[in-house]
Design a protein around this motif. Sequence first.
Motif, PDB file in Angstrom:
ATOM      1  N   SER A  48       0.813  -1.222   0.000  1.00 30.10           N
ATOM      2  CA  SER A  48       0.000   0.000   0.000  1.00 30.10           C
ATOM      3  C   SER A  48       0.846   1.272   0.000  1.00 30.10           C
ATOM      4  CB  SER A  48      -0.916   0.005   1.228  1.00 30.10           C
ATOM      5  OG  SER A  48      -0.138   0.003   2.421  1.00 30.10           O
ATOM      6  N   ARG A  49       2.156   1.135   0.004  1.00 25.20           N
ATOM      7  CA  ARG A  49       3.012   2.316   0.124  1.00 25.20           C
ATOM      8  C   ARG A  49       3.257   2.998  -1.223  1.00 25.20           C
ATOM      9  NH1 ARG A  49       7.876   0.120   4.135  1.00 25.20           N
ATOM     10  NH2 ARG A  49       6.522  -0.482   5.866  1.00 25.20           N
ATOM     11  N   VAL A  50       3.407   4.312  -1.170  1.00 28.19           N
ATOM     12  CA  VAL A  50       3.951   5.048  -2.310  1.00 28.19           C
ATOM     13  C   VAL A  50       5.451   4.789  -2.333  1.00 28.19           C
ATOM     14  CG1 VAL A  50       4.534   7.368  -3.125  1.00 28.19           C
ATOM     15  CG2 VAL A  50       2.180   6.820  -2.480  1.00 28.19           C
ATOM     16  N   LYS A  51       5.982   4.418  -3.509  1.00 30.74           N
ATOM     17  CA  LYS A  51       7.378   3.999  -3.589  1.00 30.74           C
ATOM     18  C   LYS A  51       8.303   5.055  -4.205  1.00 30.74           C
ATOM     19  CE  LYS A  51       6.066  -0.151  -2.258  1.00 30.74           C
ATOM     20  NZ  LYS A  51       6.068  -1.280  -3.195  1.00 30.74           N
ATOM     21  N   TYR A  52       7.721   6.026  -4.904  1.00 28.12           N
ATOM     22  CA  TYR A  52       8.604   6.958  -5.620  1.00 28.12           C
ATOM     23  C   TYR A  52       7.891   8.273  -5.890  1.00 28.12           C
ATOM     24  CZ  TYR A  52      11.268   8.935  -9.549  1.00 28.12           C
ATOM     25  OH  TYR A  52      11.984   9.764 -10.375  1.00 28.12           O
ATOM     26  N   VAL A  53       8.617   9.368  -5.679  1.00 29.29           N
ATOM     27  CA  VAL A  53       8.152  10.699  -6.068  1.00 29.29           C
ATOM     28  C   VAL A  53       9.295  11.356  -6.838  1.00 29.29           C
ATOM     29  CG1 VAL A  53       7.278  12.935  -5.321  1.00 29.29           C
ATOM     30  CG2 VAL A  53       6.714  10.872  -3.999  1.00 29.29           C
ATOM     31  N   GLY A  54       9.061  11.674  -8.083  1.00 27.65           N
ATOM     32  CA  GLY A  54      10.116  12.277  -8.905  1.00 27.65           C
ATOM     33  C   GLY A  54       9.661  12.387 -10.340  1.00 27.65           C
ATOM     34  N   GLY A  55      10.583  12.687 -11.230  1.00 29.12           N
ATOM     35  CA  GLY A  55      10.193  12.829 -12.628  1.00 29.12           C
ATOM     36  C   GLY A  55      11.291  13.433 -13.463  1.00 29.12           C
ATOM     37  N   THR A  56      10.916  14.367 -14.325  1.00 33.11           N
ATOM     38  CA  THR A  56      11.859  14.933 -15.282  1.00 33.11           C
ATOM     39  C   THR A  56      11.577  16.411 -15.506  1.00 33.11           C
ATOM     40  OG1 THR A  56      12.660  14.806 -17.568  1.00 33.11           O
ATOM     41  CG2 THR A  56      10.363  14.204 -17.203  1.00 33.11           C
ATOM     42  N   VAL A  57      12.627  17.167 -15.787  1.00 34.82           N
ATOM     43  CA  VAL A  57      12.465  18.569 -16.183  1.00 34.82           C
ATOM     44  C   VAL A  57      12.629  18.717 -17.688  1.00 34.82           C
ATOM     45  CG1 VAL A  57      13.230  19.483 -13.967  1.00 34.82           C
ATOM     46  CG2 VAL A  57      14.920  19.056 -15.760  1.00 34.82           C
ATOM     47  N   GLU A  58      12.681  17.591 -18.401  1.00 34.27           N
ATOM     48  CA  GLU A  58      12.934  17.599 -19.845  1.00 34.27           C
ATOM     49  C   GLU A  58      11.666  17.421 -20.671  1.00 34.27           C
ATOM     50  OE1 GLU A  58      15.585  18.046 -21.671  1.00 34.27           O
ATOM     51  OE2 GLU A  58      17.182  18.135 -20.188  1.00 34.27           O
ATOM     52  N   ALA A  59      10.491  17.629 -20.079  1.00 31.78           N
ATOM     53  CA  ALA A  59       9.243  17.375 -20.798  1.00 31.78           C
ATOM     54  C   ALA A  59       8.814  18.583 -21.629  1.00 31.78           C
ATOM     55  CB  ALA A  59       8.142  17.002 -19.814  1.00 31.78           C
ATOM     56  N   LEU A  60       7.972  18.292 -22.625  1.00 34.70           N
ATOM     57  CA  LEU A  60       7.328  19.340 -23.416  1.00 34.70           C
ATOM     58  C   LEU A  60       5.821  19.157 -23.328  1.00 34.70           C
ATOM     59  CD1 LEU A  60       9.290  19.510 -26.804  1.00 34.70           C
ATOM     60  CD2 LEU A  60       9.378  21.150 -24.934  1.00 34.70           C
ATOM     61  N   GLN A  61       5.110  20.256 -23.179  1.00 33.40           N
ATOM     62  CA  GLN A  61       3.655  20.236 -23.305  1.00 33.40           C
ATOM     63  C   GLN A  61       3.352  20.800 -24.690  1.00 33.40           C
ATOM     64  OE1 GLN A  61       1.559  21.672 -19.937  1.00 33.40           O
ATOM     65  NE2 GLN A  61      -0.423  21.755 -20.958  1.00 33.40           N
ATOM     66  N   VAL A  62       2.878  19.915 -25.572  1.00 34.25           N
ATOM     67  CA  VAL A  62       2.819  20.239 -27.000  1.00 34.25           C
ATOM     68  C   VAL A  62       1.371  20.310 -27.478  1.00 34.25           C
ATOM     69  CG1 VAL A  62       3.563  19.523 -29.299  1.00 34.25           C
ATOM     70  CG2 VAL A  62       5.005  19.027 -27.323  1.00 34.25           C
ATOM     71  N   PRO A  63       0.972  21.417 -28.106  1.00 36.91           N
ATOM     72  CA  PRO A  63      -0.355  21.470 -28.731  1.00 36.91           C
ATOM     73  C   PRO A  63      -0.315  20.733 -30.071  1.00 36.91           C
ATOM     74  CG  PRO A  63       0.792  23.548 -29.054  1.00 36.91           C
ATOM     75  CD  PRO A  63       1.713  22.677 -28.242  1.00 36.91           C
ATOM     76  N   VAL A  64      -1.146  19.721 -30.214  1.00 34.23           N
ATOM     77  CA  VAL A  64      -1.155  18.918 -31.440  1.00 34.23           C
ATOM     78  C   VAL A  64      -2.522  19.056 -32.101  1.00 34.23           C
ATOM     79  CG1 VAL A  64      -0.773  16.636 -32.432  1.00 34.23           C
ATOM     80  CG2 VAL A  64       0.384  17.270 -30.306  1.00 34.23           C
ATOM     81  N   PRO A  65      -2.592  19.566 -33.323  1.00 32.84           N
ATOM     82  CA  PRO A  65      -3.891  19.619 -34.014  1.00 32.84           C
ATOM     83  C   PRO A  65      -4.519  18.231 -34.054  1.00 32.84           C
ATOM     84  CG  PRO A  65      -2.211  20.822 -35.236  1.00 32.84           C
ATOM     85  CD  PRO A  65      -1.496  20.094 -34.141  1.00 32.84           C
ATOM     86  N   TYR A  66      -5.807  18.168 -33.753  1.00 35.37           N
ATOM     87  CA  TYR A  66      -6.462  16.871 -33.623  1.00 35.37           C
ATOM     88  C   TYR A  66      -6.290  16.008 -34.869  1.00 35.37           C
ATOM     89  CZ  TYR A  66     -10.033  13.364 -32.743  1.00 35.37           C
ATOM     90  OH  TYR A  66     -10.688  12.176 -32.562  1.00 35.37           O
ATOM     91  N   GLU A  67      -6.366  16.631 -36.045  1.00 34.38           N
ATOM     92  CA  GLU A  67      -6.282  15.849 -37.281  1.00 34.38           C
ATOM     93  C   GLU A  67      -4.879  15.280 -37.518  1.00 34.38           C
ATOM     94  OE1 GLU A  67      -5.498  20.169 -38.296  1.00 34.38           O
ATOM     95  OE2 GLU A  67      -6.907  19.030 -37.037  1.00 34.38           O
ATOM     96  N   LYS A  68      -3.876  15.805 -36.793  1.00 29.74           N
ATOM     97  CA  LYS A  68      -2.502  15.317 -36.959  1.00 29.74           C
ATOM     98  C   LYS A  68      -2.035  14.468 -35.777  1.00 29.74           C
ATOM     99  CE  LYS A  68      -1.110  19.244 -39.830  1.00 29.74           C
ATOM    100  NZ  LYS A  68      -0.183  20.390 -39.981  1.00 29.74           N
ATOM    101  N   LEU A  69      -2.921  14.284 -34.800  1.00 31.58           N
ATOM    102  CA  LEU A  69      -2.518  13.603 -33.571  1.00 31.58           C
ATOM    103  C   LEU A  69      -2.059  12.170 -33.841  1.00 31.58           C
ATOM    104  CD1 LEU A  69      -2.307  13.671 -30.484  1.00 31.58           C
ATOM    105  CD2 LEU A  69      -4.699  12.929 -30.384  1.00 31.58           C
ATOM    106  N   GLY A  70      -2.827  11.427 -34.645  1.00 27.59           N
ATOM    107  CA  GLY A  70      -2.483  10.028 -34.915  1.00 27.59           C
ATOM    108  C   GLY A  70      -1.115   9.889 -35.551  1.00 27.59           C
TER     109      GLY A  70
END
Length: 445
Positions: free
Chosen positions: A293-315
């Motif tokens: 039941s324990r949480v085992k990890y808190v962390g991640g990355t500073v290298e991410a991008l939040q990208v707007p993708v036109p719906y018709e080009k998402l696939g």
Amino acid sequence: MERKVEIHKFGGGVLGHEGEGVKFIDSILDAREGGKKIVVLSALEDVTDILREGEWFGVLAKYSELGRELIPDDEYYREFALRIKEFKWRLERGRKFITRSEILGLGELLSTYLVYFHRRAQKRNVGLIDLYNEFPIIVKEYKPFDSDPDLEEIRKRRRLIEEYLEKYDEVFMPGFLAYTKDERVVTLGRGGSDTTAILVGCVLKDYSQVYLWKETRGIRTADPKIVKENKLVKYLSLSEALNIALFGGEVLHYKGMRIAYEKDIRVVVPYIKNPNIYTIIDRKDREPEEWRSRVKYVGGTVEALQVPVPYEKLGKFIEVLLRENLGDFTHMVGPLLHPQLIILEGSKLLRNEMEKEVKSILERGRRVAVVNVVGDGLGPAKGVLERGAKAIAEHTSILGNVSSVRNGIQTEGAYMSFAVEPSFFEETVRVLHREFVEKDSSWSN
């Protein structure tokens, strides 16, 4: 074979101690008497990056110097020096004589030769599975810098590995490198030596144990450089390990953990300086009850991008990312017609060559950090997301810089994910670690 085989992988952090690192390896192998061992080697720390920049001859000189120190027997040192001389000859003559993949894997090859001849000089009964002589690690298709292993083809070569084990007590082989079925050299990508060790564990699953020796004190609940109150995770389910690798954990690597998860391979991650400090990664139902039941990890990355993708080009956009192994993405946020894709290690993708249309979409992205809370216990628990959001809401400086929140199930393991401004990454990690780990009284047991 009747006796259990131990598969030991020693990484760049271990070998980063150079001569001292090899002595650590000696002490570990000598202390584990009585069984057969396969030893998978990585490059010295930072060597792969140096090779990528074209500083080949400095790497050869470094290994030559280490050979002088660690291979006292003149006969064996001459054999080691001959390998270096052959690589130098090929490098001087260019791409017709050595491929880019071989150059990137040069550190793994030289580390393997170094420790192999070092152990031979100590009169150990050792064998060498060489890249240039019936190498057993095979990939599905030619992707020179990030190929996917072909487990069926590798299993066909099980007898080759077993023949070495019948003849030798210790068998050495390079990690990271592999062949296509038509004998072209490729690499297995980031964390490739871990992947090699786990692949061998798959082939010998019925009588082997995989050890991934690290410079860290086992798997921790957070990066010790960020959270001083981090704790040792003694038990980790395979699904949790996979999510930690996927969501930015630096100690575990996604490709190897994916294979371990799918093929049910038990992995132990010990601390190189104290083997009594370790993490066991195993199936969830084999984990002690109090750890589930324990949480085992808190962390991640500073290298991410939040990208707007036109719906018709998402696939097409997602198809390109998957096909080129350019990165893993966590989730979509925002309205369906204008989705925002959170892409892990996204800022690194901008430096890669790819289709212009995909490149132009990436260039419109906004850099973010992603902080993840990972633990199977998050799955059925009610109010988990609200609890995390409330903890962050109490820190108004962070709250105003959160761009998305999500929780869910990924490969049967539960996680919660926050996208924040990169400058608030460490503070967010500390807040969520305090809420989900430090306030959990079960960690004091």
